[in-house]
Each structure stands twice: as structure tokens, then as C-alpha cells.
Scaffold this motif. Structure first.
Motif, PDB file in Angstrom:
ATOM      1  N   TYR A 249       0.797  -1.222   0.000  1.00 12.56           N
ATOM      2  CA  TYR A 249       0.000   0.000   0.000  1.00 12.56           C
ATOM      3  C   TYR A 249       0.835   1.281   0.000  1.00 12.56           C
ATOM      4  O   TYR A 249       0.271   2.379  -0.008  1.00 12.56           O
ATOM      5  CB  TYR A 249      -0.938   0.028   1.221  1.00 12.56           C
ATOM      6  N   ASP A 250       2.151   1.122   0.048  1.00 10.73           N
ATOM      7  CA  ASP A 250       3.056   2.282   0.066  1.00 10.73           C
ATOM      8  C   ASP A 250       2.766   3.205   1.239  1.00 10.73           C
ATOM      9  O   ASP A 250       2.797   4.425   1.129  1.00 10.73           O
ATOM     10  CB  ASP A 250       2.964   3.057  -1.257  1.00 10.73           C
ATOM     11  N   CYS A 251       2.436   2.593   2.380  1.00  7.34           N
ATOM     12  CA  CYS A 251       2.229   3.371   3.604  1.00  7.34           C
ATOM     13  C   CYS A 251       2.352   2.427   4.792  1.00  7.34           C
ATOM     14  O   CYS A 251       2.323   1.206   4.634  1.00  7.34           O
ATOM     15  CB  CYS A 251       0.865   4.059   3.615  1.00  7.34           C
ATOM     16  N   THR A 252       2.479   2.998   5.986  1.00  4.89           N
ATOM     17  CA  THR A 252       2.489   2.183   7.197  1.00  4.89           C
ATOM     18  C   THR A 252       1.056   1.972   7.672  1.00  4.89           C
ATOM     19  O   THR A 252       0.143   2.691   7.244  1.00  4.89           O
ATOM     20  CB  THR A 252       3.277   2.881   8.315  1.00  4.89           C
ATOM     21  N   PRO A 253       0.822   1.007   8.557  1.00  2.00           N
ATOM     22  CA  PRO A 253      -0.525   0.842   9.116  1.00  2.00           C
ATOM     23  C   PRO A 253      -1.056   2.121   9.771  1.00  2.00           C
ATOM     24  O   PRO A 253      -2.232   2.439   9.651  1.00  2.00           O
ATOM     25  CB  PRO A 253      -0.351  -0.292  10.132  1.00  2.00           C
ATOM     26  N   ARG A 254      -0.189   2.859  10.442  1.00  3.42           N
ATOM     27  CA  ARG A 254      -0.643   4.087  11.096  1.00  3.42           C
ATOM     28  C   ARG A 254      -1.014   5.150  10.058  1.00  3.42           C
ATOM     29  O   ARG A 254      -1.992   5.884  10.229  1.00  3.42           O
ATOM     30  CB  ARG A 254       0.435   4.618  12.044  1.00  3.42           C
ATOM     31  N   GLN A 255      -0.257   5.222   8.978  1.00  3.64           N
ATOM     32  CA  GLN A 255      -0.615   6.158   7.904  1.00  3.64           C
ATOM     33  C   GLN A 255      -1.929   5.748   7.253  1.00  3.64           C
ATOM     34  O   GLN A 255      -2.735   6.598   6.866  1.00  3.64           O
ATOM     35  CB  GLN A 255       0.512   6.211   6.876  1.00  3.64           C
TER      36      GLN A 255
END
Length: 399
Positions: free
Chosen positions: A375-381
Motif C-alpha cells: 500500500y506504500d504506507c504504514t498501518p498508522r498512515q
């Protein structure tokens, strides 16, 4: 001036009643109204001694057949809450009535199944008895809808649930599900009945949602916790019913005549989960494997275990997956973990480390790595994006 003494006569062991009560609480917290509330200590609704209640008003669940009779000659304001009726004469006379719109509940579930591309439908209700008038109204609504649209629709009420008769009830339900033409969409009268359908499908080896797509009514968190396959469910406007009932009683306590008021509260929406996300699959191997992955994908299963469940070699199963879904079995398992993690991140306050464990990731760090890759992001993002999107949607709805 002392607070008004108000009795709330509900069975708070049911999610619908709890949500109505929550709506009453929200009304009290958002106004300057002060009520001294009476409820049974075990949160059951009992009409015993109600005529000796030295209070100022009552809000009661009139789906309980005892309520109307017990409260009919009570000389204090009463507000009734319950299910809607297609026949206006079935509403109690002389009391304001706040109703969940049974027809619109069923229509929302039916429209969702139509949108999934299904053309056969069934309704799983409960046996008729005096306390299930709301269930018969939902069954009648289903039959009216399929009749109007000239589509295939069947009704099954099954057996009442008891510990002693549970085995026979499940066997009968599995036999009914097995005999149904497929694929088919089934609307369950409540989430509790939908959960029984999911259990019976697992026992009978019936793929959900490829063969049977299921929608419940109530959006009950407990039902979600007790099912391996996340349940799609219609969200009743029960909290709005509670707020409306409290507002009406507040008006009546100030001398306003609300005796002829009748309010139908529509559903809030539908919580779409895996149980109804129907997609046509040609391969019975992929169908069976997908059913297994939805149940156990977060428990660390491997491709070999899926192939064993399906009863074919890993090579054969992989060929079917690549042809049908354009992905490997491993990728399908990983996607299920990610979908589950995204749902939990968006809808719960659980720590990310706990979500990683629940979704079958070996560590929080690994879940972070997979999110960055996919997803090109962290879980928090991802959570921040979800909250931003929700806020934008809310602002658009209520400018």
C-alpha cells in the motif's frame, strides 16, 4: 425541581434494545433534561408491579406482547418503541410509537444482494410466536419485494434454538442450505440467525459467499466476534429511535399531546463484510479454497493445508488460482490478512501489535513491511488516511 422518574422497559441483552437505550442516554447527555431512570437490575423487561410504579413516565419495547396490555391503562405518559407494521391497525392506539422500518431494513439487504449480481434469494426467519411480530413483518416484506420484482425467493423459518435441540436444528439447516439452488443470497431476520447460517455453511462445506451470500440485520458486534467469516449486516437506526422516544416523552411531560405521533426510523446503512461479497467463480476448487481461507487465513495456514482441504495437489490448486484469480494461493492468504488488518485498523481501537497477531503476521514489523510493499504506507498512515476520508465524507453530508 426534582428529576422526573422514568422507567425504561427493555431487554438489554439484545443489541437492538441496547442501542435504543444508548439513544435515550445520548438525548439526556445533549440536553438539560434530568431523569431518574429505573431499569431492572439484570436489564430484563418485566411488567410485574408496573402499576405500582410511582413515576412520571415510561419508554417501553412494544415488541414485547405483554407491554401493550400491561401499560394500556397506566395513567402516566408512555412512549412505545417497536417494529413497523404494514397494516396501520396493528399499531397500538393512544400512545406515540417509534418504529424501526422493517420494510426498508429488508429492502436495503435485498438491494445489496442485487448489486452483487445475484438473482436468487431466500429469507431465514424464526418460527412465529406472539413475541416475534417484528420477524413476521420482515418475512412479509421479503415476500412482497420478490413478488413485486418477479424473482425467485423462498422462506425458511427453521427451528427455535435450544441447547437440547441444537444438533437436530443444525442438521436440518444444513439440509435446507444444501438443497437450495446456487448461487443464492440469503437475508437473515437477525444477526443471530445469520450466524447460524454461517455455522451451517461451514459444517456443510458450502462456500460463503460464492455459493451462499449472507446478510443479517442488527450489526451486532457479538455476532461478528463469534463468526470466522465477517458478517454483512444492516444497521438499524435504533439510537435515533431512542433519541426520538426520549424527546417525545420530554414533550409529553411538559403537557404536549403526542398520542397520535408515529415515527418510522429508516436504517442507518449496511456494514458490508466478506459474507456477502459475492464474486462468480467457475472453479469449484477455487471456491472451496476461498471458503477455507476466509475461515482460517489469519491462523497461519499454508498453501499445502489449503490444498489438503480442497482434496487436490498443490500444483493443481495453484493452476486453478492463477487461471481464475490471477494470483497464487499464498497471495490470496496474504490478501485476506491485509483485508482483515485494514478492517480492524479502521473499525477498532486495538493496538497495532495486537492486530498484527490477530491477522496472522509473525510480528508488527512484518506487518509494517507488508503494508509498505502493498500500500506504500504504514498501518498508522493507513489509519490517518481512513480518518481523513471519513471526516471529508461527514463534512460533505453535513455541510
Amino acid at each position: 425541581m426534582s428529576p422526573h422518574r422514568i422507567a425504561l422497559l427493555f431487554n438489554a441483552n439484545k443489541v437492538y434494545d441496547r442501542q435504543v437505550i444508548a439513544g435515550i442516554g445520548h438525548y439526556l447527555n445533549s440536553t438539560r433534561v434530568e431523569w431518574d431512570l429505573f431499569m431492572e437490575e439484570d436489564f430484563r423487561s418485566r411488567m410485574r408491579d408496573i402499576h405500582h410504579f410511582k413515576g412520571d413516565g415510561v419508554i417501553a419495547d412494544f415488541d414485547d406482547p405483554e407491554a401493550q396490555a400491561a401499560l394500556s391503562d397506566l395513567h402516566i405518559p408512555v412512549v412505545a418503541v417497536g417494529g413497523s407494521y404494514h397494516d396501520p391497525s396493528h399499531y397500538p392506539a393512544g400512545v406515540p410509537y417509534i418504529a424501526t422500518d422493517n420494510t426498508r431494513l429488508v429492502r436495503l439487504a435485498y438491494d445489496h444482494l442485487i448489486e452483487q449480481g445475484l438473482s436468487r434469494f431466500a429469507f431465514f426467519g424464526i418460527p412465529s410466536h406472539p413475541g416475534s411480530r417484528w420477524a413476521q413483518e420482515r418475512e412479509r416484506a421479503f415476500l412482497a419485494i420478490v413478488g413485486q420484482e418477479s424473482v425467485e425467493g423462498v422462506v425458511h423459518e427453521g427451528h427455535s434454538t435450544t441447547a437440547g435441540g441444537w444438533g437436530a436444528a443444525v442438521e436440518e439447516l444444513v439440509a435446507w442450505l444444501t438443497a437450495l439452488p446456487k448461487p443464492i443470497g440469503i437475508i437473515a431476520v437477525t444477526d443471530a440467525r445469520a450466524r447460524q447460517l454461517l455455522q451451517a455453511c461451514v459444517i456443510g462445506g458450502i462456500a460463503v459467499p460464492e455459493q451462499v451470500a449472507i446478510v443479517g440485520i442488527d450489526n451486532d458486534p457479538m455476532a461478528q466476534l463469534l463468526t470466522r467469516i465477517p458478517l454483512t449486516s444492516v444497521i438499524q437506526g435504533a439510537e435515533e429511535m431512542g433519541r426520538t422516544a426520549a424527546h417525545l416523552l420530554h414533550q409529553m411531560l411538559r403537557g404536549v399531546d403526542c398520542s397520535t405521533t408515529r415515527v418510522l426510523v429508516p436504517p442507518v446503512g449496511i456494514n458490508v463484510q466478506a459474507s456477502s461479497r459475492y464474486q462468480p467463480l467457475r472453479s469449484p476448487h477455487v471456491m472451496r479454497a476461498s471458503h477455507y481461507i476466509r475461515q482460517y487465513g489469519c491462523l497461519g495456514i499454508k498453501t499445502e493445508q489449503v490444498a489438503d482441504y480442497v482434496g487436490v495437489s498443490r500444483t493443481v490448486l495453484e493452476e486453478h488460482f492463477k487461471r481464475e484469480l490471477k494470483q497464487t494461493v499464498h497471495q490470496a492468504i496474504l490478501q485476506h490478512k491485509l483485508d482483515t488488518a485494514c478492517q480492524l485498523i479502521a473499525d477498532s481501537d486495538a493496538p497495532l501489535a495486537d492486530i498484527a497477531v490477530r491477522c496472522g503476521f509473525t510480528s508488527l514489523q512484518y506487518m509494517y513491511a507488508v503494508f509498505r510493499r502493498e500500500y506504500d504506507c504504514t498501518p498508522r498512515q493507513y489509519l490517518d488516511r481512513h480518518r481523513t476520508a471519513d471526516a471529508a465524507t461527514a463534512e460533505h453530508r453535513d455541510p
